[in-house]
Motif scaffolding. Sequence first.
Motif, short mmCIF file in Angstrom:
data_model
loop_
_atom_site.label_atom_id
_atom_site.label_comp_id
_atom_site.label_asym_id
_atom_site.label_seq_id
_atom_site.Cartn_x
_atom_site.Cartn_y
_atom_site.Cartn_z
N PRO A 95 0.81 -1.19 0.00
CA PRO A 95 0.00 0.00 0.00
C PRO A 95 0.86 1.26 0.00
CG PRO A 95 -0.43 -1.36 1.96
CD PRO A 95 0.61 -2.05 1.15
N VAL A 96 0.38 2.31 -0.65
CA VAL A 96 1.10 3.58 -0.68
C VAL A 96 0.74 4.36 0.57
CG1 VAL A 96 1.43 5.75 -1.91
CG2 VAL A 96 1.06 3.63 -3.18
N PRO A 97 1.70 4.70 1.44
CA PRO A 97 1.36 5.48 2.63
C PRO A 97 0.74 6.81 2.23
CG PRO A 97 3.60 4.60 2.77
CD PRO A 97 3.12 4.38 1.38
N ARG A 98 -0.28 7.22 2.97
CA ARG A 98 -0.97 8.44 2.62
C ARG A 98 -0.04 9.65 2.67
NH1 ARG A 98 -5.79 7.43 0.12
NH2 ARG A 98 -6.82 5.71 1.16
N ALA A 99 0.91 9.64 3.60
CA ALA A 99 1.78 10.80 3.76
C ALA A 99 3.08 10.67 2.99
CB ALA A 99 2.08 11.02 5.25
N ALA A 100 3.26 9.60 2.23
CA ALA A 100 4.52 9.39 1.52
C ALA A 100 4.69 10.44 0.43
CB ALA A 100 4.55 8.00 0.89
N PRO A 101 5.87 11.06 0.32
CA PRO A 101 6.08 12.05 -0.73
C PRO A 101 6.11 11.39 -2.10
CG PRO A 101 8.14 11.60 0.42
CD PRO A 101 7.07 10.87 1.15
N ALA A 102 5.57 12.08 -3.09
CA ALA A 102 5.60 11.56 -4.45
C ALA A 102 6.99 11.74 -5.04
CB ALA A 102 4.55 12.27 -5.30
N ALA A 103 7.35 10.84 -5.95
CA ALA A 103 8.61 10.99 -6.65
C ALA A 103 8.59 12.28 -7.46
CB ALA A 103 8.86 9.80 -7.56
N ALA A 110 9.93 -14.85 -5.68
CA ALA A 110 10.77 -14.21 -4.67
C ALA A 110 11.76 -13.25 -5.33
CB ALA A 110 11.51 -15.26 -3.84
N THR A 111 12.28 -13.64 -6.49
CA THR A 111 13.19 -12.76 -7.22
C THR A 111 12.47 -11.48 -7.63
OG1 THR A 111 14.44 -14.65 -8.07
CG2 THR A 111 14.64 -12.57 -9.28
N VAL A 112 11.26 -11.62 -8.15
CA VAL A 112 10.48 -10.45 -8.54
C VAL A 112 10.21 -9.57 -7.32
CG1 VAL A 112 8.27 -9.66 -9.45
CG2 VAL A 112 9.46 -11.58 -10.54
N ALA A 113 9.91 -10.19 -6.18
CA ALA A 113 9.63 -9.41 -4.98
C ALA A 113 10.85 -8.61 -4.53
CB ALA A 113 9.16 -10.34 -3.86
N VAL A 114 12.03 -9.21 -4.64
CA VAL A 114 13.26 -8.49 -4.27
C VAL A 114 13.46 -7.28 -5.19
CG1 VAL A 114 15.78 -8.63 -4.22
CG2 VAL A 114 14.42 -10.47 -3.23
N TRP A 115 13.31 -7.51 -6.50
CA TRP A 115 13.46 -6.39 -7.45
C TRP A 115 12.42 -5.31 -7.18
CZ3 TRP A 115 9.53 -5.26 -11.03
CH2 TRP A 115 9.80 -4.14 -11.82
N ARG A 116 11.15 -5.71 -7.00
CA ARG A 116 10.08 -4.75 -6.78
C ARG A 116 10.33 -3.93 -5.51
NH1 ARG A 116 5.57 -7.96 -4.84
NH2 ARG A 116 6.67 -7.59 -2.87
N ARG A 145 13.19 -3.39 -4.00
CA ARG A 145 14.35 -2.50 -4.17
C ARG A 145 13.95 -1.26 -4.98
NH1 ARG A 145 19.80 -2.40 -3.52
NH2 ARG A 145 19.07 -3.11 -1.50
N ALA A 146 13.14 -1.44 -6.02
CA ALA A 146 12.67 -0.29 -6.79
C ALA A 146 11.86 0.65 -5.91
CB ALA A 146 11.85 -0.77 -7.98
N ALA A 147 11.01 0.07 -5.06
CA ALA A 147 10.22 0.91 -4.16
C ALA A 147 11.12 1.69 -3.20
CB ALA A 147 9.22 0.05 -3.38
N ALA A 186 13.57 6.97 -1.59
CA ALA A 186 14.78 7.63 -1.10
C ALA A 186 14.64 9.13 -1.22
CB ALA A 186 15.99 7.14 -1.89
N PRO A 187 15.25 9.90 -0.31
CA PRO A 187 15.14 11.36 -0.38
C PRO A 187 15.54 11.94 -1.74
CG PRO A 187 16.07 10.71 1.74
CD PRO A 187 15.97 9.46 0.91
N ALA A 188 16.53 11.35 -2.39
CA ALA A 188 16.97 11.88 -3.68
C ALA A 188 15.94 11.69 -4.78
CB ALA A 188 18.29 11.22 -4.09
#
Length: 370
Positions: A102-110, A208-214, A216-218, A223-225
């Motif tokens: 789920p996307v946190p409601r307060a999470a900043p958008a990229a 499991a491989t797809v979950a690791v990639w997904r 990591r992308a998230a 990330a702040p940058a």
Amino acid sequence: MATDARDHATVSELLGAWALQALPADEQRAVPAHLADCEECAAEAERLRATVRTLNGPNGNGANGDGSNGHGAADVPQDDAAGHPFRTGTGPLAAALAHRPPVPRAAPAAAPHAQPYAATVAALQALLAEADDAWSTEVVHGWTVRDTVAHLIAADEPLAVHLGLPAHEPPAHEPPADAPDDGGDWRTAWEARTRTVIAHERARDPHATVAVWRDRAAELLAAPAATDPELAAQAATLMGARLPVAEHFLVRAFETWIHSHDIGRALDRPVPPPPAGHLWRLVRLAVRILGQALGPKAPPVALTVTDASRTTEWVLGSEDEPVRAEIALDPVDFCLLIGGRTAPDTLPPGTGDPTAARTLLNRAAQLAWL
């Protein structure tokens, strides 16, 4: 009503993620208001939604199977209690989105510089939802579908580690403490890391491989940058290239799209190019890198990249002599050339000095490491 230029630039970068319902709710609701005033963005939005309908199959959400109201501007589907949009669809895109955290409601958008990467990640997730019986299908470089996802895990690692995220298991070989950032033969180290991660992932379930990639992308997109343009403006040397972190996010978008294209071809699931706004960001980055690779002494060539929406020309090579050749390419063809997926001799040869034109095309093809 006149369309604000800044809003137009911002919204055009968000359309890919908007079409995939991958934006926070406030931004997801804001886009249709712009579409009502901007014919260019409305047309692009309709093209992207048509792509989503194709990926999602005939049983997707909404009156047209995509959450739209039939007039080009989509209604925003309601989130469920956990914050998942687009839950009610049953096609592969809906399934892929349903399994995202789920996307946190307060999470900043990229920020705009990271939106192309966010969109390509979402598109590849949707494609991988159709790969359940095809993980061993060969894709490229002798890699299977699962291997290609593992390669992306390895390829994301330099940026992730630079941003303070941990390396993927198994632990990477640590360089000497006094080694320069990304010093030495980066290609050799990169290829070795890819082999290590692929071997590690072959012992695991492909999901499991797809979950690791997904995941990591998230993490990269959280990330702040990814949300702060000032942080993203800081330069870093990764994979042999010194670029602002913002452009390293574009490199990740470029590679994710190229390998999505590879997987799509292997599975006979055509993958559309990135949205026009994102695609042209990749074109501009590729032109800058190609110009640096050619250097100031190469025979000058006028490179024109053009599609239905825009035409841009650059002169690459020496500034001390007249242009010796002209080449005109479609943006997708140009990016596939840079990505090593199109051979120079299959493209229009251009006009003028054939040696000068061939020099540029061949140098572009040599840039590929994907």
